[in-house]
Design an enzyme around this catalytic site. Structure first.
Site, mmCIF file in Angstrom:
data_model
loop_
_atom_site.group_PDB
_atom_site.id
_atom_site.type_symbol
_atom_site.label_atom_id
_atom_site.label_comp_id
_atom_site.label_asym_id
_atom_site.label_seq_id
_atom_site.Cartn_x
_atom_site.Cartn_y
_atom_site.Cartn_z
ATOM 1 N N ARG A 185 0.809 -1.228 0.000
ATOM 2 C CA ARG A 185 0.000 0.000 0.000
ATOM 3 C C ARG A 185 0.839 1.274 0.000
ATOM 4 O O ARG A 185 0.315 2.356 -0.257
ATOM 5 C CB ARG A 185 -0.907 0.019 1.231
ATOM 6 N N ARG A 212 -13.445 24.298 9.547
ATOM 7 C CA ARG A 212 -13.512 23.610 8.259
ATOM 8 C C ARG A 212 -14.645 24.074 7.357
ATOM 9 O O ARG A 212 -14.658 23.725 6.175
ATOM 10 C CB ARG A 212 -13.603 22.101 8.502
#
Length: 306
Positions: A185, A212
């Site tokens: 990965r 955010r």
């Protein structure tokens, strides 16, 4: 998305129920091209905040202070611990680079999909052409103007080619060479999608959303914050109204900004321009270029200068 349904005819409860949250449970909101977020579970609602606050108020106060007034007073005066009595758990699927921004908010409990145990799906975030932008001239970590259509499509093609190639190498190492998943990965790009369960109390959810949902936050994480806000608003409508009024729709001023505003108010002979404000700032305050630009933006947004 795997959305378990635990409701049965025998499943009754004595705990506080939020009707808005009940409607949101297990209902995904699509975010970006392959992402989503939905409410898995929750604990408490607006009344939980009130109950927690009234522990220290003594008996009888309920007659003179309604839930909405109390919650707004608590939030407006930064008495935030009662908001920690409400918790929400979300299931979210997002690109890895969004997750790495998100996880900087270290006030939550989370469990993420493990690439050591699972074969990761070949789903990659590719921005829309209108979201491919130049580097900002004023913000070292932000976007500036959008690229023209041809340049934006070239960027998208490069991202698609890189993502496809890297994933094919990942598959090859796992399937043909038997390489451990935890090792194979490491060549995958950060636009690959991951998933997690994320549980957080309302006080810290509001802090997350305040940062955010801001226009200066990266576009991609802002979409998740906006979707989360829809769920939170339904779960705790009174608390969210307070958050909206005292945080999202409020404007704060620094000491230098306040002093400059007072000078403008005292001088009733003229209508100030951005250049006037910058001249005052240059003569009276030691501000960075970013601070001066932020001040001008605030004043323009409030109609204080033309």
């Amino acid at each position: 998305a795997d959305r378990p349904d635990f409701q049965t005819p025998e499943n009754t409860t004595k705990r506080l129920i939020s009707p808005g949250a009940e409607k949101r449970l297990g209902v995904p909101i699509k975010v970006l091209d392959h992402g989503f977020i939905y409410l898995v579970d929750y604990s408490g609602g607006d009344e939980s905040i009130e109950r927690a606050a009234r522990v220290s108020y003594g008996s009888g106060t309920r007659k003179t202070s309604k839930t909405r007034g109390l919650i707004r007073y608590l939030y407006g005066n930064q008495h935030t611990s009662p908001f920690e009595m409400v918790e929400l758990t979300f299931h979210a699927k997002m690109p890895i680079f969004v997750a790495r921004q998100w996880v900087r908010h270290r006030t939550a409990n989370l469990n993420e999909l493990s690439g050591r145990y699972s074969i990761l799906d070949s789903e990659f975030y590719i921005p829309s052409p209108e979201d491919v932008s130049l580097q900002s001239k004023y913000n070292k970590q932000g976007r500036g103007d959008a690229l023209d259509a041809d340049a934006a499509n070239r960027v998208r093609e490069l991202l698609i080619a890189d993502s496809t190639l890297n994933y094919s190498h990942y598959e090859d190492m796992v399937e043909n060479d038997g390489v451990a998943k935890e090792l194979a990965r490491i060549g995958l790009p950060v636009n690959l999608y991951t998933q997690w369960y994320w549980k957080c109390d309302l006080r810290n959810i509001f802090h997350f959303l305040s940062l955010r949902m801001d226009q200066h936050a990266q576009y991609e994480i802002r979409q998740y914050a906006n979707a989360m806000a829809e769920i939170v608003k339904d779960t705790v409508p009174i608390a969210y109204e307070s958050f909206q009024d005292y945080t999202l729709d409020s404007v704060t001023f620094s000491g230098p900004e306040t002093r400059i505003m007072r000078m403008m108010i005292d001088d009733k002979t003229k209508r100030f321009t951005a250049d006037d404000v910058l001249l005052i700032a240059n003569n009276t305050e030691d501000l960075s270029e970013r601070e001066k630009q932020a001040m001008v933006d605030k004043f323009v947004g409030l109609g204080l200068i033309k």
